[in-house]
Write a protein that holds these residues in place. Structure first.
Motif, PDB file in Angstrom:
ATOM      1  N   THR A 281       0.799  -1.221   0.000  1.00 60.87           N
ATOM      2  CA  THR A 281       0.000   0.000   0.000  1.00 60.87           C
ATOM      3  C   THR A 281       0.832   1.272   0.000  1.00 60.87           C
ATOM      4  N   MET A 282       2.100   1.193   0.329  1.00 57.20           N
ATOM      5  CA  MET A 282       2.980   2.359   0.499  1.00 57.20           C
ATOM      6  C   MET A 282       2.557   3.236   1.667  1.00 57.20           C
ATOM      7  N   TYR A 283       1.298   3.583   1.730  1.00 67.66           N
ATOM      8  CA  TYR A 283       0.841   4.390   2.873  1.00 67.66           C
ATOM      9  C   TYR A 283       0.996   3.609   4.168  1.00 67.66           C
ATOM     10  N   GLY A 284       0.934   2.309   4.028  1.00 72.42           N
ATOM     11  CA  GLY A 284       1.107   1.447   5.191  1.00 72.42           C
ATOM     12  C   GLY A 284       2.445   1.705   5.865  1.00 72.42           C
ATOM     13  N   ALA A 285       3.454   1.967   5.032  1.00 72.56           N
ATOM     14  CA  ALA A 285       4.779   2.239   5.587  1.00 72.56           C
ATOM     15  C   ALA A 285       4.742   3.477   6.471  1.00 72.56           C
ATOM     16  N   VAL A 286       4.000   4.463   6.042  1.00 71.02           N
ATOM     17  CA  VAL A 286       3.919   5.711   6.812  1.00 71.02           C
ATOM     18  C   VAL A 286       3.224   5.472   8.148  1.00 71.02           C
ATOM     19  N   ILE A 287       2.025   4.937   8.068  1.00 74.32           N
ATOM     20  CA  ILE A 287       1.242   4.700   9.287  1.00 74.32           C
ATOM     21  C   ILE A 287       1.997   3.752  10.226  1.00 74.32           C
ATOM     22  N   GLY A 288       2.477   2.672   9.640  1.00 72.47           N
ATOM     23  CA  GLY A 288       3.174   1.665  10.432  1.00 72.47           C
ATOM     24  C   GLY A 288       4.409   2.221  11.112  1.00 72.47           C
ATOM     25  N   ALA A 289       5.200   2.981  10.359  1.00 69.82           N
ATOM     26  CA  ALA A 289       6.427   3.513  10.929  1.00 69.82           C
ATOM     27  C   ALA A 289       6.135   4.428  12.110  1.00 69.82           C
ATOM     28  N   VAL A 290       5.157   5.296  11.921  1.00 72.67           N
ATOM     29  CA  VAL A 290       4.813   6.218  13.013  1.00 72.67           C
ATOM     30  C   VAL A 290       4.380   5.442  14.244  1.00 72.67           C
ATOM     31  N   LEU A 291       3.456   4.526  14.017  1.00 73.83           N
ATOM     32  CA  LEU A 291       2.924   3.733  15.122  1.00 73.83           C
ATOM     33  C   LEU A 291       4.024   2.981  15.846  1.00 73.83           C
ATOM     34  N   PHE A 292       4.832   2.312  15.073  1.00 73.17           N
ATOM     35  CA  PHE A 292       5.844   1.444  15.636  1.00 73.17           C
ATOM     36  C   PHE A 292       6.898   2.207  16.405  1.00 73.17           C
ATOM     37  N   ILE A 293       7.419   3.267  15.779  1.00 71.72           N
ATOM     38  CA  ILE A 293       8.519   3.968  16.431  1.00 71.72           C
ATOM     39  C   ILE A 293       8.057   4.745  17.645  1.00 71.72           C
ATOM     40  N   VAL A 294       6.871   5.311  17.558  1.00 70.36           N
ATOM     41  CA  VAL A 294       6.337   5.981  18.738  1.00 70.36           C
ATOM     42  C   VAL A 294       6.160   4.962  19.861  1.00 70.36           C
ATOM     43  N   ALA A 295       5.596   3.814  19.496  1.00 68.17           N
ATOM     44  CA  ALA A 295       5.412   2.765  20.500  1.00 68.17           C
ATOM     45  C   ALA A 295       6.752   2.337  21.084  1.00 68.17           C
ATOM     46  N   GLN A 296       7.708   2.103  20.200  1.00 66.77           N
ATOM     47  CA  GLN A 296       9.022   1.654  20.634  1.00 66.77           C
ATOM     48  C   GLN A 296       9.648   2.642  21.595  1.00 66.77           C
ATOM     49  N   SER A 297       9.486   3.906  21.274  1.00 63.97           N
ATOM     50  CA  SER A 297      10.134   4.920  22.103  1.00 63.97           C
ATOM     51  C   SER A 297       9.401   5.146  23.406  1.00 63.97           C
ATOM     52  N   TYR A 298       8.087   5.081  23.345  1.00 63.82           N
ATOM     53  CA  TYR A 298       7.344   5.426  24.554  1.00 63.82           C
ATOM     54  C   TYR A 298       6.730   4.238  25.274  1.00 63.82           C
TER      55      TYR A 298
END
Lengths: 368, 263, 335
Positions: A281-298
């Motif tokens: 989807t390509m957009y999946g990369a955007v949503i996923g990256a935000v979700l994942f990295i925010v989760a990872q960090s916080y």
């Protein structure tokens, strides 16, 4: 104009559009919204991963090829900048030279990998890429003269990107107008550009053929498309974009080591993101990256609170310990493979389509 | 004047519905069975009665739904509606394994031979009561060898090395290595030399005398002429005509319309 | 390229060429190593390591070749087995500390049995929860089993702690046996014996028992096996559990061989195992043995001659074999 910009590949879901806009604005104004070293680092990491995961989606989601060697190209890009800056002085020219060299190396390796993938079956290929990536990581940590070994290479970024360089006397909205700011926006615009380029690629006739190959390789070959050529091209393009992501990473961190860019954890992260976000989807990369990295960090902070709350039950406290955040991420990952096989983007789109009555149930972006 | 095919079809349908054929003692009954494969609706209310101890031939042109019917009976495809009864028990929702264990042997159109295993191992697998090769019924094996010489000749060879016709022999041999109540067989004579086909017909005749019920899908006319007791003709996923072979064989017009051939 | 029954069916036309690979590699190394006694030590070490790798790999190749299930999380059973062994051997400290060989061997045996039981239990849960819902979908299998491994690794850290734990050999199994100038460690001999025993059991089961027949037939055509009246699902679960138990056993041996265990060991050994089964051919037990022995030998020879290229040498080996036979030395007939 938006149509042309997005190469006719619209988000196709109002919720998705809102999410994407929010993310775009948040990232565009990150230095001003959340000043502070950690927040900006998180934002920069998101930008890097958007490009990295989107390039992986090209290979996995659109062409249907499972390759664990992706981080190898990421590492090549990062090391290219690191080594060039260390050996040839820290200037824009050496960085560009490093970039050129890494792109060339990635090109050749991706070509070999792509061609090899057709001699062997998909499952073999996946396992072989795993082995190759592992070996490459070992190699990087062993060639210490060249790569700095386990410790990696620290270097300074070119003058105009360094924090000491102030291009404006007064701060902008409270944020010092220094090289760091410039660096962030260099990353931001690169990420934007690269993502749009990828959208263009996957929505071109070339991209359509890739999807045809993914769905039914035999038939694609029968119709007359030389699968070898397309797969190899996809492999090469994917690698080149990953290399550029590596360049972005190195420029931001001003450091690179085997664990920063070549580790298997990163490969797993990319895999998690692309699945959670939505393959193909390509957009999946955007949503996923935000979700994942925010989760990872916080997430770790969250777990710390939970763990303290559960201190009465030692086993529960141990499970909720912030060091075990990967456990919960793993659980989320498994759950999303089951319940959101098409990822978040796929799910959102399917809901819209279901309301319109065009399809019955959320379908996976890939058949296998 | 020959009725148009559509007209005849609906006439037959309504006839079959108002006059259910009084076949004695059915072992297997399909009652208004529907099967969907993905989005495709293949069986549209299929009815079938397979009398005990007789050989029922399921006829129909290509694409009529014969194989689908057999697979539905075996539970390889789940019926979406209707009922399948075997010896009085409702087996519609049974799994393939459960159905096979009710003493039903199945020879699919693709034969289902295990190429990596030897002929002996293929036979041993089919002999569910036997723990090892020596447990298999020797007398029965000798009878099988006489019918299908290739089975004996290639006993220790990997089954994958056999020719198409020899594999076909093995497939049928497997189905009869142990006594079963019902044999369901899909086009067994494909690729076989006439002499072997005769052997197969002899085998089925012998089985019938032992009281075995056979449901056979076949294009070969000789099977029908020599062995067929009951005939069922289907098209478009439903039953068009069911009755005795005698009635069918005597009615050239019926044959012609339904199948475009004469027996 | 003639198909062979998982390298098991020694009958009409048995494909003997790949058998020569192992002695060929060993002989090739002799001139490079120089001294025969060193070569003997290295070869023994290599064969022992190879045997341990075989024990682990046999489970994986069986599971994939026969069930078409890609378990990228196979490493978790290895790690589980190894960690369980630390607990069992720790518990039986007085037996492992004893000088009497039989006590030591029994302690190790106990560790192996418990490890296999625990690994089996984990496998039952793993199959039910993670693998069963995605039968037939390779991509999802890869993802989910990897997810399973991550979760498993973290759980191990919760139970045993995140650091590595030393796993020392029982007293009487330490030290080496001298053959002229060559020193062959006692434990390596034990490993070879266990490995041969596992191979023999597998070979016998697959070619001489009805279960073995069912497994081989089920690979090819599960539907037909069901049509004959066998419950193939149960069979598959059984194979998965057995394969995982073997991995657990291998984990115990690997831990004792390396003298320590870490939570990441599963992921690390995974890569080696994949190389082995690719060389051997997915689904072939005989191929896995050949692949494992070659990888073991290669690791020891390069460890002595050129340590830096150890992992690469195995990949080079794999590529070389694939150039000769792209589907591995004994590919199972129709995969």
């Amino acid at each position: 104009m938006i149509k042309r910009l997005l190469s006719n590949d619209f988000p196709r879901s109002r919720v998705l559009v809102v999410l994407l806009l929010v993310i775009l604005l948040a990232l565009a104004f990150a230095p001003f919204i959340a000043p502070g070293v950690k927040a900006l680092s998180v934002a920069a990491k998101i930008l890097v991963f958007i490009v990295l995961v989107a390039s992986f989606d090209l290979l996995l989601g659109y062409t249907g090829v499972v390759s664990f060697a992706h981080t190898m190209f990421f590492g090549i890009g990062a090391y290219g900048v690191a080594i060039a800056s260390t050996r040839w002085g820290e200037s824009g020219q050496s960085v560009l030279l490093g970039v050129a060299l890494s792109l060339s190396l990635s090109f050749i390796l991706a070509l070999l990998v792509g061609l090899f993938s057709l001699r062997v079956r998909a499952i073999f290929f996946a396992m072989i890429t795993l082995a190759v990536a592992s070996a490459f990581q070992t190699l990087a940590s062993q060639l210490s003269d060249f790569t700095g070994g386990e410790d990696g290479l620290s270097f300074k970024s070119p003058e105009w990107l360094s924090p000491s360089h102030s291009f404006l006397e007064a701060p902008i909205f409270g944020v010092p107008a220094d090289g760091r700011l410039l660096c962030y926006y260099l990353l931001f615009f690169s990420a934007l550009l690269l993502l749009l380029a990828l959208l263009r690629i996957v929505n071109s006739p070339f991209g359509r053929v890739l999807q045809a190959i993914r769905e039914n390789e035999f038939r694609a070959e029968a119709i007359g498309y030389r699968v070898v050529v397309y797969r190899t091209l996809s492999s090469v393009l994917s690698a080149l974009f990953a290399t550029l992501a590596g360049v972005m990473l190195a420029l931001w961190l001003r450091y690179n080591g085997p664990d920063t860019s070549l580790s298997f954890e990163i490969m797993l992260d990319v895999l998690l993101i692309v699945v959670i976000g939505g393959m193909g989807t390509m957009y999946g990369a955007v949503i996923g990256a935000v979700l994942f990295i925010v989760a990872q960090s916080y997430l770790q902070d969250l777990l710390r609170i939970a763990s303290e709350a559960a201190s009465g039950l030692p086993w529960l406290a141990a499970l909720l310990s912030p060091d075990r955040w990967l456990l919960w991420l793993g659980v989320m990952f498994v759950l999303s493979v089951y319940y959101f096989p098409a990822g978040i983007v796929g799910y959102l789109r399917a809901r819209v389509a279901a309301k319109r009555g065009t399809i019955k149930v959320p379908t996976s972006a890939t058949t296998k | 004047m020959i009725a148009q095919p559509r007209e005849l079809e609906s006439n037959l349908l309504s006839h079959a519905q108002t006059h259910p054929h009084p076949l004695p003692n059915p072992l297997l009954v399909l009652d208004d069975v529907h099967t969907h494969i993905g989005d495709y609706h293949i069986l549209h209310g299929m009815n079938l009665r397979v009398p005990r101890g007789e050989l029922t031939m399921l006829l129909g042109r290509n694409g009529a739904g014969k194989t689908t019917t057999l697979r539905t009976i075996m539970g390889l495809w789940q019926a979406s509606a209707g009922r399948i009864t075997f010896a009085g028990d409702d087996i519609t929702a049974f799994t393939t394994t459960q159905i096979a264990r009710r003493s039903i042997a199945y020879v699919p159109e693709t034969m289902g031979i295990f190429s990596d295993l030897t002929v002996k191992e293929n036979m041993l697998l089919a002999a569910t009561q036997a723990k090892r090769a020596s447990d298999m019924d020797n007398t029965r094996l000798k009878w099988i060898y006489a019918l299908f010489p290739a089975v004996e000749k290639f006993w220790n060879y990997p089954a994958g090395k056999l020719s198409g016709g020899q594999k076909q022999m093995l497939a049928v041999a497997r189905a009869i290595v142990e006594p079963r109540e019902l044999l369901i067989i899909d086009e067994p004579s494909k690729g076989l030399a006439p002499a072997i086909i005769d052997n197969m017909i002899d085998a089925f005749a012998a089985l019938k005398t032992q009281g075995v019920t056979i449901l056979l899908v076949e294009q070969n006319i000789n099977f029908a002429k020599r062995l067929g007791d009951t005939v069922a003709v289907m098209d478009n996923g439903r039953m068009l005509h069911a009755g005795t072979m005698q009635t069918f064989a005597d009615n050239a017009e019926l044959q012609h319309t339904l199948l475009g051939l004469s027996l | 390229m003639k198909p062979s029954n998982a390298g098991m069916h020694v009958g009409i036309d048995f494909d003997w060429k790949p058998l020569l690979l192992v002695p060929a590699l060993a002989l090739l190394a002799l001139p490079l190593v120089g001294s025969p006694s060193t070569w003997l030590t290295l070869t023994a070490a290599g064969l022992a390591m190879g045997m341990i790798i075989f024990i682990i790999a046999s489970g994986l190749t069986l599971v994939f070749g026969l069930m078409d299930v890609l378990n990228f999380g196979h490493g978790i059973f290895i790690a589980t087995g190894a960690f369980v062994a630390t607990s069992v051997l720790g518990f039986m400290g007085d037996w492992t500390g004893s000088q009497e060989l039989w006590r030591n061997l029994l302690a190790v045996l106990a560790a192996m049995v418990v490890a296999m039981l625990v690994a089996s239990a984990v496998a039952v849960a793993f199959e039910r929860v993670l693998v069963r819902p995605v039968y037939g979908q390779h991509l999802k299998q890869i993802l989910i089993t990897m997810g399973g491994m991550i979760i498993g690794e973290e759980l191990i850290k919760v139970i045993w702690g995140p650091q590595q734990i030393a796993l020392s050999l029982p007293e009487a199994l330490r030290g080496a046996v001298l053959l002229g100038d060559a020193a062959i460690e006692k434990f390596r001999l034990v490993a070879m014996v266990v490995g041969i025993a596992v191979f023999a059991t597998l070979a016998w089961t697959l070619s001489r028992t009805k279960i073995g027949l069912l497994i081989r037939a089920g690979v090819e055509n599960g539907e037909m096996v069901e049509s004959l009246g066998y419950r193939i699902r149960r069979l598959f679960v059984g194979v998965f559990v057995a394969g995982s138990a073997l991995a657990g056993l291998g984990g115990v041996m690997w831990g004792l061989y390396q003298q320590n265990v870490t939570p990441q060991m599963g992921a690390q050994v995974n890569v080696l195992i994949f190389i082995v089964i690719i060389i051997g051919g997915l689904g072939s037990t005989g191929g896995a043995l050949i692949g494992a022995l070659m990888v073991g030998l290669m690791a020891n020879y390069t460890g002595f001659l050129a340590p830096k290229v150890a992992l690469f040498s195995n990949i080079a080996l794999m590529v070389a074999v694939l150039l000769w036979r792209p589907r591995g030395v004994y590919p199972v007939a129709n995969r």
